[in-house]
Each structure stands twice: as structure tokens, then as C-alpha cells.
Write a protein that holds these residues in place. Structure first.
Motif, PDB file in Angstrom:
ATOM      1  N   ARG A   6      -2.035  41.660 -20.790  1.00  0.00           N
ATOM      2  CA  ARG A   6      -1.880  42.268 -19.469  1.00  0.00           C
ATOM      3  C   ARG A   6      -2.976  41.765 -18.520  1.00  0.00           C
ATOM      4  NH1 ARG A   6      -4.107  46.954 -17.175  1.00  0.00           N
ATOM      5  NH2 ARG A   6      -2.743  48.178 -15.792  1.00  0.00           N
ATOM      6  N   ASP A   7      -4.209  41.689 -19.014  1.00  0.00           N
ATOM      7  CA  ASP A   7      -5.316  41.201 -18.183  1.00  0.00           C
ATOM      8  C   ASP A   7      -5.059  39.758 -17.728  1.00  0.00           C
ATOM      9  OD1 ASP A   7      -6.662  43.576 -18.343  1.00  0.00           O
ATOM     10  OD2 ASP A   7      -8.215  42.859 -19.736  1.00  0.00           O
ATOM     11  N   GLN A   8      -4.628  38.905 -18.659  1.00  0.00           N
ATOM     12  CA  GLN A   8      -4.361  37.516 -18.290  1.00  0.00           C
ATOM     13  C   GLN A   8      -3.225  37.420 -17.279  1.00  0.00           C
ATOM     14  OE1 GLN A   8      -3.757  34.909 -21.609  1.00  0.00           O
ATOM     15  NE2 GLN A   8      -5.876  35.081 -22.317  1.00  0.00           N
ATOM     16  N   GLU A   9      -2.190  38.196 -17.516  1.00  0.00           N
ATOM     17  CA  GLU A   9      -1.021  38.156 -16.631  1.00  0.00           C
ATOM     18  C   GLU A   9      -1.375  38.638 -15.224  1.00  0.00           C
ATOM     19  OE1 GLU A   9       3.404  37.731 -16.398  1.00  0.00           O
ATOM     20  OE2 GLU A   9       1.665  36.713 -17.264  1.00  0.00           O
ATOM     21  N   LEU A  10      -2.113  39.722 -15.124  1.00  0.00           N
ATOM     22  CA  LEU A  10      -2.508  40.232 -13.814  1.00  0.00           C
ATOM     23  C   LEU A  10      -3.384  39.228 -13.074  1.00  0.00           C
ATOM     24  CD1 LEU A  10      -3.202  43.999 -14.589  1.00  0.00           C
ATOM     25  CD2 LEU A  10      -1.358  43.061 -13.175  1.00  0.00           C
ATOM     26  N   ALA A  11      -4.308  38.585 -13.801  1.00  0.00           N
ATOM     27  CA  ALA A  11      -5.165  37.576 -13.167  1.00  0.00           C
ATOM     28  C   ALA A  11      -4.337  36.399 -12.661  1.00  0.00           C
ATOM     29  CB  ALA A  11      -6.225  37.105 -14.161  1.00  0.00           C
ATOM     30  N   ARG A  12      -3.344  35.996 -13.431  1.00  0.00           N
ATOM     31  CA  ARG A  12      -2.477  34.892 -12.998  1.00  0.00           C
ATOM     32  C   ARG A  12      -1.713  35.252 -11.738  1.00  0.00           C
ATOM     33  NH1 ARG A  12      -1.683  33.432 -18.769  1.00  0.00           N
ATOM     34  NH2 ARG A  12      -0.163  35.100 -19.020  1.00  0.00           N
ATOM     35  N   TRP A  13      -1.122  36.461 -11.730  1.00  0.00           N
ATOM     36  CA  TRP A  13      -0.350  36.877 -10.562  1.00  0.00           C
ATOM     37  C   TRP A  13      -1.245  37.056  -9.334  1.00  0.00           C
ATOM     38  CZ3 TRP A  13       4.484  36.352  -9.495  1.00  0.00           C
ATOM     39  CH2 TRP A  13       5.431  36.300 -10.518  1.00  0.00           C
ATOM     40  N   SER A  14      -2.436  37.572  -9.535  1.00  0.00           N
ATOM     41  CA  SER A  14      -3.379  37.739  -8.425  1.00  0.00           C
ATOM     42  C   SER A  14      -3.672  36.397  -7.775  1.00  0.00           C
ATOM     43  CB  SER A  14      -4.667  38.374  -8.945  1.00  0.00           C
ATOM     44  OG  SER A  14      -5.670  38.358  -7.956  1.00  0.00           O
ATOM     45  N   GLU A  15      -3.932  35.393  -8.611  1.00  0.00           N
ATOM     46  CA  GLU A  15      -4.222  34.052  -8.082  1.00  0.00           C
ATOM     47  C   GLU A  15      -2.989  33.446  -7.433  1.00  0.00           C
ATOM     48  OE1 GLU A  15      -4.320  29.858  -7.797  1.00  0.00           O
ATOM     49  OE2 GLU A  15      -3.136  30.865  -9.355  1.00  0.00           O
ATOM     50  N   TYR A  16      -1.840  33.589  -8.076  1.00  0.00           N
ATOM     51  CA  TYR A  16      -0.607  32.985  -7.585  1.00  0.00           C
ATOM     52  C   TYR A  16      -0.194  33.569  -6.234  1.00  0.00           C
ATOM     53  CZ  TYR A  16       4.346  31.681  -7.443  1.00  0.00           C
ATOM     54  OH  TYR A  16       5.573  31.198  -7.066  1.00  0.00           O
ATOM     55  N   LEU A  17      -0.331  34.888  -6.091  1.00  0.00           N
ATOM     56  CA  LEU A  17       0.097  35.557  -4.856  1.00  0.00           C
ATOM     57  C   LEU A  17      -1.003  35.613  -3.800  1.00  0.00           C
ATOM     58  CD1 LEU A  17       2.029  38.527  -6.511  1.00  0.00           C
ATOM     59  CD2 LEU A  17       3.038  36.546  -5.344  1.00  0.00           C
ATOM     60  N   GLY A  18      -2.213  35.230  -4.179  1.00  0.00           N
ATOM     61  CA  GLY A  18      -3.322  35.292  -3.231  1.00  0.00           C
ATOM     62  C   GLY A  18      -3.696  36.722  -2.877  1.00  0.00           C
ATOM     63  N   MET A  19      -3.591  37.615  -3.862  1.00  0.00           N
ATOM     64  CA  MET A  19      -3.901  39.027  -3.624  1.00  0.00           C
ATOM     65  C   MET A  19      -5.155  39.406  -4.408  1.00  0.00           C
ATOM     66  SD  MET A  19      -0.083  40.722  -3.780  1.00  0.00           S
ATOM     67  CE  MET A  19      -0.632  42.322  -3.174  1.00  0.00           C
ATOM     68  N   PRO A  20      -6.171  39.953  -3.735  1.00  0.00           N
ATOM     69  CA  PRO A  20      -7.384  40.357  -4.456  1.00  0.00           C
ATOM     70  C   PRO A  20      -7.056  41.443  -5.479  1.00  0.00           C
ATOM     71  CG  PRO A  20      -7.371  41.280  -2.237  1.00  0.00           C
ATOM     72  CD  PRO A  20      -6.218  40.315  -2.308  1.00  0.00           C
ATOM     73  N   LEU A  21      -7.775  41.440  -6.599  1.00  0.00           N
ATOM     74  CA  LEU A  21      -7.492  42.396  -7.660  1.00  0.00           C
ATOM     75  C   LEU A  21      -8.769  42.771  -8.390  1.00  0.00           C
ATOM     76  CD1 LEU A  21      -5.205  43.799  -9.408  1.00  0.00           C
ATOM     77  CD2 LEU A  21      -5.446  41.838 -10.938  1.00  0.00           C
ATOM     78  N   GLN A  22      -9.046  44.062  -8.432  1.00  0.00           N
ATOM     79  CA  GLN A  22     -10.127  44.581  -9.266  1.00  0.00           C
ATOM     80  C   GLN A  22      -9.546  44.819 -10.658  1.00  0.00           C
ATOM     81  OE1 GLN A  22     -13.177  44.877  -8.407  1.00  0.00           O
ATOM     82  NE2 GLN A  22     -13.262  45.114  -6.191  1.00  0.00           N
ATOM     83  N   MET A  23      -9.986  44.050 -11.638  1.00  0.00           N
ATOM     84  CA  MET A  23      -9.419  44.186 -12.975  1.00  0.00           C
ATOM     85  C   MET A  23      -9.749  45.536 -13.614  1.00  0.00           C
ATOM     86  SD  MET A  23      -7.584  41.554 -13.527  1.00  0.00           S
ATOM     87  CE  MET A  23      -7.283  41.776 -15.271  1.00  0.00           C
ATOM     88  N   ARG A  24     -10.856  46.130 -13.224  1.00  0.00           N
ATOM     89  CA  ARG A  24     -11.232  47.449 -13.742  1.00  0.00           C
ATOM     90  C   ARG A  24     -11.521  48.368 -12.554  1.00  0.00           C
ATOM     91  NH1 ARG A  24      -9.273  45.202 -17.235  1.00  0.00           N
ATOM     92  NH2 ARG A  24     -10.034  44.672 -19.316  1.00  0.00           N
ATOM     93  N   PRO A  25     -10.456  48.895 -11.932  1.00  0.00           N
ATOM     94  CA  PRO A  25     -10.649  49.725 -10.742  1.00  0.00           C
ATOM     95  C   PRO A  25     -11.523  50.941 -11.019  1.00  0.00           C
ATOM     96  CG  PRO A  25      -8.329  49.190 -11.065  1.00  0.00           C
ATOM     97  CD  PRO A  25      -9.043  48.765 -12.312  1.00  0.00           C
ATOM     98  N   ALA A  26     -12.272  51.332 -10.027  1.00  0.00           N
ATOM     99  CA  ALA A  26     -13.153  52.497 -10.173  1.00  0.00           C
ATOM    100  C   ALA A  26     -12.365  53.778 -10.398  1.00  0.00           C
ATOM    101  CB  ALA A  26     -14.035  52.623  -8.930  1.00  0.00           C
ATOM    102  N   PHE A  27     -11.143  53.837  -9.874  1.00  0.00           N
ATOM    103  CA  PHE A  27     -10.325  55.047  -9.991  1.00  0.00           C
ATOM    104  C   PHE A  27      -8.973  54.710 -10.623  1.00  0.00           C
ATOM    105  CE2 PHE A  27     -13.299  55.695  -6.519  1.00  0.00           C
ATOM    106  CZ  PHE A  27     -13.896  56.890  -6.888  1.00  0.00           C
ATOM    107  N   PHE A  28      -9.016  54.428 -11.912  1.00  0.00           N
ATOM    108  CA  PHE A  28      -7.806  54.181 -12.696  1.00  0.00           C
ATOM    109  C   PHE A  28      -8.097  54.515 -14.145  1.00  0.00           C
ATOM    110  CE2 PHE A  28      -5.103  51.699 -15.474  1.00  0.00           C
ATOM    111  CZ  PHE A  28      -3.847  51.909 -14.933  1.00  0.00           C
ATOM    112  N   PRO A  29      -7.244  55.346 -14.756  1.00  0.00           N
ATOM    113  CA  PRO A  29      -6.073  56.003 -14.153  1.00  0.00           C
ATOM    114  C   PRO A  29      -6.491  57.080 -13.158  1.00  0.00           C
ATOM    115  CG  PRO A  29      -6.406  56.769 -16.394  1.00  0.00           C
ATOM    116  CD  PRO A  29      -7.396  55.658 -16.183  1.00  0.00           C
ATOM    117  N   VAL A  30      -5.535  57.443 -12.316  1.00  0.00           N
ATOM    118  CA  VAL A  30      -5.795  58.409 -11.256  1.00  0.00           C
ATOM    119  C   VAL A  30      -4.603  59.360 -11.146  1.00  0.00           C
ATOM    120  CG1 VAL A  30      -4.797  56.926  -9.456  1.00  0.00           C
ATOM    121  CG2 VAL A  30      -6.540  58.607  -8.832  1.00  0.00           C
ATOM    122  N   ASN A  31      -4.856  60.543 -10.637  1.00  0.00           N
ATOM    123  CA  ASN A  31      -3.777  61.495 -10.397  1.00  0.00           C
ATOM    124  C   ASN A  31      -2.919  60.970  -9.234  1.00  0.00           C
ATOM    125  OD1 ASN A  31      -2.084  63.671  -9.922  1.00  0.00           O
ATOM    126  ND2 ASN A  31      -3.716  65.065  -9.281  1.00  0.00           N
TER     127      ASN A  31
END
Length: 199
Positions: free
Chosen positions: A63-88
Motif C-alpha cells: 500500500r505504501d509503495q502504491e500510494l507513493a507511485r500514485w502521488s508521483e504520477y498524479l503530482g499530488m502531495p502526500l503525507q505517508m503518515r498523516p498526523a490525524f489518521f485514522p480519524v473520526n
């Protein structure tokens, strides 16, 4: 005119990666969208999925590799370990439901604002201030954060039941109401586009 039911979770990284592509596809084909926020964790429990915290390390590493690939491919910034995840996700989902009922603003923009807050801005989408700011920034009355609680809670629960009945098992999930065609994942948006072009 086609209509798309969009089942989403406001903490899904894959809903975040969808960006505004659904809205652009719908506009291109003259389709309309109903946004249906759901509790994805409960959906997993109901349909044979596994919550991220309970997944095998192999799946999480991929999942980590896939998200990093999509982030780069789409040009969308991504925090791999968000400060608030999981969240209500209930408060932000209630706000989307109330905004949809009120109309007049940019609903797609509101959904994307919550997702961006989690995955790019390290903000807490369960926080009332964050919710009000997102509503205001997208043309909605910030007071919907309070006034929409009852209808939001009721609809949020109903969305989950409808999702299960409609064959949904993850998010993002798109269903074309007229044909019953289902599309799971932001990486299936091209297929949704092609399907709408054939109608």
C-alpha cells in the motif's frame, strides 16, 4: 442524463487521489453526482474487508509503495503518515451531507478539501474549526457544521446500509444509476468515463 452515486470516505487516500477527476468526467458527459459519505471501517466489517490496522505487513508495505507511485504520477502531495489518521469521519461526513442538502456551493471542492486536509495538510477533519473553514472556502454556510448534525447522522447511517445493498465494498466507489455499472477505485475513473461516453 446519467447519474452517479459516489460512495466515499473522507479519510481514504484513494478518494484523495481521485482529486477532481470525477467532477470533470461528470461535467464532460452532463452527468450528475450524489455524494454518499460512509464509514469505510464499518463497510469493511460488513463486506469481508480488513481495516488497515489489522492488515498483514505485506499488504501495508505494498500500500505504501502504491500510494507513493500514485502521488508521483498524479503530482499530488502526500503525507505517508498523516498526523490525524485514522480519524473520526462522522463530523466531516455530516458536513458534506448537510451541504449537499443546502446546495449552492462547490460540493466536490468540499469533499476534496477534507481529503486534502488529511493527506496533504496534516489537519484534523474532526475538528470544528477545520470543518467550518472547509465549508466557507467552498461557498457554504459554516453554520451547517452545527445545523446539519441530525440529518447528517441519519443519512450517514442510511448511506452505509445502501452501500451494502448496492454491492459496495470499498472507497471510492462509483455506481451509474441507470445501468448499474460499478467502478471501484480512483484508478477505474477512465473506465467510468468510457462507460458514460457509450450511453
Amino acid at each position: 442524463m446519467a447519474h452517479i452515486d459516489y460512495y466515499l470516505s473522507t479519510q481514504s487516500p484513494y478518494c484523495y487521489m481521485a482529486g477532481d477527476r470525477l467532477e470533470r468526467i461528470a461535467e464532460k458527459h452532463g452527468a450528475t453526482i450524489t455524494y454518499k459519505p460512509i464509514d469505510a471501517w464499518q463497510l469493511f466489517d460488513r463486506t469481508g474487508g480488513v481495516r488497515p490496522a489489522n492488515r498483514h505487513p505485506n499488504r501495508l508495505a505494498y500500500r505504501d509503495q502504491e500510494l507513493a507511485r500514485w502521488s508521483e504520477y498524479l503530482g499530488m502531495p502526500l503525507q505517508m503518515r498523516p498526523a490525524f489518521f485514522p480519524v473520526n469521519t462522522a463530523p466531516s461526513s455530516y458536513a458534506i451531507i448537510a451541504a449537499q442538502a443546502a446546495a449552492g456551493g462547490d460540493l466536490g471542492g468540499l469533499v476534496q478539501a477534507f481529503l486534502r486536509a488529511v493527506w496533504a495538510e496534516d489537519r484534523n477533519i474532526a475538528d470544528d474549526v477545520v470543518i467550518r473553514e472547509a465549508l466557507a472556502a467552498n461557498g457554504f454556510d459554516p453554520a451547517l457544521a452545527d445545523s446539519g448534525l441530525f440529518i447528517g447522522a441519519e443519512t450517514y447511517g442510511r448511506n452505509l446500509e445502501q452501500a451494502v445493498a448496492d454491492g459496495v465494498f470499498g472507497a471510492p466507489f462509483y455506481i451509474v444509476r441507470e445501468t448499474g455499472q460499478r467502478f471501484w477505485g480512483q484508478d477505474r475513473l477512465d473506465f467510468l468515463d468510457r462507460h458514460l461516453a457509450s450511453l
